[in-house]
Design an enzyme around this catalytic site. Structure first.
Site, PDB file in Angstrom:
ATOM      1  N   GLU A  47      38.434  -7.438  39.566  1.00 18.32           N
ATOM      2  CA  GLU A  47      39.663  -6.995  38.926  1.00 18.32           C
ATOM      3  C   GLU A  47      39.514  -5.667  38.016  1.00 18.32           C
ATOM      4  O   GLU A  47      40.314  -5.408  37.147  1.00 18.32           O
ATOM      5  CB  GLU A  47      40.312  -8.053  37.741  1.00 18.32           C
ATOM      6  CG  GLU A  47      40.523  -9.378  38.399  1.00 18.32           C
ATOM      7  CD  GLU A  47      40.760 -10.519  37.250  1.00 18.32           C
ATOM      8  OE1 GLU A  47      41.721 -10.451  36.641  1.00 18.32           O
ATOM      9  OE2 GLU A  47      39.971 -11.620  37.110  1.00 18.32           O
ATOM     10  N   SER A  93      43.873 -13.119  38.136  1.00 14.83           N
ATOM     11  CA  SER A  93      44.730 -12.230  38.847  1.00 14.83           C
ATOM     12  C   SER A  93      45.138 -12.849  40.347  1.00 14.83           C
ATOM     13  O   SER A  93      45.224 -12.182  41.330  1.00 14.83           O
ATOM     14  CB  SER A  93      44.000 -11.081  38.983  1.00 14.83           C
ATOM     15  OG  SER A  93      44.077 -10.348  37.887  1.00 14.83           O
ATOM     16  N   TYR A 100      50.829  -7.393  40.648  1.00 18.47           N
ATOM     17  CA  TYR A 100      50.402  -6.010  40.457  1.00 18.47           C
ATOM     18  C   TYR A 100      50.959  -5.014  41.094  1.00 18.47           C
ATOM     19  O   TYR A 100      50.919  -3.562  41.140  1.00 18.47           O
ATOM     20  CB  TYR A 100      48.718  -5.688  40.510  1.00 18.47           C
ATOM     21  CG  TYR A 100      48.271  -6.730  39.433  1.00 18.47           C
ATOM     22  CD1 TYR A 100      48.372  -6.277  37.955  1.00 18.47           C
ATOM     23  CD2 TYR A 100      47.331  -7.645  39.681  1.00 18.47           C
ATOM     24  CE1 TYR A 100      47.776  -7.257  36.979  1.00 18.47           C
ATOM     25  CE2 TYR A 100      46.982  -8.801  38.909  1.00 18.47           C
ATOM     26  CZ  TYR A 100      47.090  -8.403  37.550  1.00 18.47           C
ATOM     27  OH  TYR A 100      46.499  -9.141  36.528  1.00 18.47           O
ATOM     28  N   ARG A 107      46.951 -16.161  26.817  1.00 24.52           N
ATOM     29  CA  ARG A 107      48.234 -16.472  27.477  1.00 24.52           C
ATOM     30  C   ARG A 107      47.814 -17.596  28.182  1.00 24.52           C
ATOM     31  O   ARG A 107      46.747 -17.913  28.584  1.00 24.52           O
ATOM     32  CB  ARG A 107      48.560 -15.218  28.618  1.00 24.52           C
ATOM     33  CG  ARG A 107      49.669 -14.859  28.795  1.00 24.52           C
ATOM     34  CD  ARG A 107      50.227 -13.939  29.930  1.00 24.52           C
ATOM     35  NE  ARG A 107      49.878 -14.702  31.171  1.00 24.52           N
ATOM     36  CZ  ARG A 107      49.000 -14.145  32.149  1.00 24.52           C
ATOM     37  NH1 ARG A 107      48.704 -12.866  31.979  1.00 24.52           N
ATOM     38  NH2 ARG A 107      48.803 -14.937  33.093  1.00 24.52           N
ATOM     39  N   ASP A 111      49.562 -20.289  31.112  1.00 26.89           N
ATOM     40  CA  ASP A 111      50.467 -20.185  32.190  1.00 26.89           C
ATOM     41  C   ASP A 111      50.707 -21.777  32.385  1.00 26.89           C
ATOM     42  O   ASP A 111      49.951 -22.609  32.186  1.00 26.89           O
ATOM     43  CB  ASP A 111      49.867 -19.771  33.614  1.00 26.89           C
ATOM     44  CG  ASP A 111      49.497 -18.320  33.244  1.00 26.89           C
ATOM     45  OD1 ASP A 111      50.055 -17.670  32.379  1.00 26.89           O
ATOM     46  OD2 ASP A 111      48.670 -17.738  34.153  1.00 26.89           O
ATOM     47  N   GLU A 113      46.490 -22.883  33.502  1.00 28.83           N
ATOM     48  CA  GLU A 113      45.308 -22.081  33.178  1.00 28.83           C
ATOM     49  C   GLU A 113      45.473 -21.297  31.931  1.00 28.83           C
ATOM     50  O   GLU A 113      46.513 -20.933  31.485  1.00 28.83           O
ATOM     51  CB  GLU A 113      44.868 -21.129  34.057  1.00 28.83           C
ATOM     52  CG  GLU A 113      45.723 -20.031  34.652  1.00 28.83           C
ATOM     53  CD  GLU A 113      45.137 -19.423  35.854  1.00 28.83           C
ATOM     54  OE1 GLU A 113      44.301 -18.253  35.667  1.00 28.83           O
ATOM     55  OE2 GLU A 113      45.373 -19.597  37.013  1.00 28.83           O
ATOM     56  N   ASN A 166      44.581 -17.489  29.958  1.00 32.94           N
ATOM     57  CA  ASN A 166      43.772 -16.394  30.272  1.00 32.94           C
ATOM     58  C   ASN A 166      43.549 -15.570  28.869  1.00 32.94           C
ATOM     59  O   ASN A 166      44.099 -15.452  27.983  1.00 32.94           O
ATOM     60  CB  ASN A 166      45.242 -15.208  31.007  1.00 32.94           C
ATOM     61  CG  ASN A 166      44.507 -14.010  31.340  1.00 32.94           C
ATOM     62  OD1 ASN A 166      43.573 -13.474  30.746  1.00 32.94           O
ATOM     63  ND2 ASN A 166      45.047 -13.421  32.521  1.00 32.94           N
ATOM     64  N   GLY A 210      46.321  -8.859  31.101  1.00 31.04           N
ATOM     65  CA  GLY A 210      46.521  -7.297  31.356  1.00 31.04           C
ATOM     66  C   GLY A 210      47.568  -6.805  30.426  1.00 31.04           C
ATOM     67  O   GLY A 210      48.228  -7.362  29.784  1.00 31.04           O
TER      68      GLY A 210
END
Length: 301
Positions: A17, A143, A209, A248, A250, A263, A265, A269
């Site tokens: 990443e 990602s 992205y 974060r 999800d 999951e 994070n 980002g």
């Protein structure tokens, strides 16, 4: 404003990443400059990591292995350097989808059914256990790298070969037929939920992205009381792993309205496509204010 001293923005690194991390770090660096904070970028793949000791605080904008898996956090703690994000142990769990899901399952936190698979796992056993279609994922990547949606045995065999080269630990996860959402968390507070609508079959690396046709819907459209309840559960799921500072969570919601956490994070980002700045903007927090709020959480963990 607090005197933050000299701040290093850790970015780049050598994970899969790297490219995204450079974008995140660049955005954070320029925000700190605009705020008048003394700051420099620091790419651990270009510099001796020991030099990090010369900084007062570190904003971690590394993504993936080496930055999000607890190793960098443990190093910074050993040097008594304050940093943003979760501590070493919770970063390591959050990076590992299998450990995260096992922990959540033990605490009755809703997550889709899953299995750890090896080259000896039979396709029939997977289908009997979690049905078709299903996702295959490397346990320790972010990602959406290495994730595939599997609909038949040939697809599975090809995907397993690819995914097992990315990570020795591979999991399969039950497909949730519904919409994808995310909850950003900054300093113990949840931000508005974002609904994610990719044009592709699922929210893969390209949708995150590279494409400009992924739709991000905020407000999410979830009924207000229900969203508040899910956000509170997301914060509990975050804390269950020991996470702090910012991150974060999800989740997916099926056609019947049941939600499942996917999951965590721990180093999200901070690019132009990123979700945490988008959620902050919804409640009037601009990018620079968000960066400052995250920097305030930096401490020695």
């Amino acid at each position: 404003m607090t005197n933050f001293g000299k701040v290093a923005v850790l970015m780049g690194g050598d994970s899969n990443e790297r490219a995204v991390s450079l974008l995140s770090g660049d955005a954070v660096f320029h925000a700190l400059k605009r705020l008048g904070i003394e700051t420099e970028t620091f790419d651990p793949s270009d510099r001796d990591i020991e030099e990090i000791k010369t900084y007062d605080r570190v904003f971690i904008a590394l993504h993936g292995r080496g930055g999000e898996d607890g190793s960098m956090q443990a190093f910074l703690k050993s040097k008594n350097v304050a940093y943003t994000g979760s501590n070493s142990a919770s970063s390591a769990i959050g990076m590992d989808k299998l450990k995260t899901k096992l922990l959540w399952r033990s605490l009755n936190i809703s997550t889709p059914d899953f299995l750890q698979v090896t080259e000896n796992t039979s396709y029939a056993d997977i289908v009997n256990s979690i049905g078709l279609p299903f996702f295959i994922k490397p346990s320790n990547e972010g990602s959406s790298i290495g994730i595939d949606k599997i609909k038949n045995e040939q697809q599975y065999k090809e995907a397993f070969l690819k995914t097992s080269k990315i990570d020795a630990n591979v999991i399969v996860e039950k497909f949730v037929d519904g919409e994808e959402y995310t909850v950003a968390i900054v300093n113990n507070k949840t931000l508005p939920v974002i609904k994610i609508k990719p044009s592709s079959e699922f929210y893969d690396y390209e949708a995150k992205y590279l494409k400009d046709d992924t739709q991000y819907i905020c407000p999410s459209g979830i009924e207000k009381d229900k969203e508040a309840l899910i956000a509170q559960e997301a914060l509990e799921a975050f804390k269950a792993i020991g996470c702090s500072s910012w991150g974060r969570v999800d989740f997916m919601m099926d056609q019947q309205g049941h939600h499942y956490f996917i999951e965590v994070n721990t180093s999200p980002g901070m690019t132009s496509h990123s979700l945490v700045p988008m959620a902050a903007k919804e409640i009037g927090i601009n990018f620079d204010e968000l960066v400052l709020e995250i920097l305030k959480t930096a401490d020695v963990k």
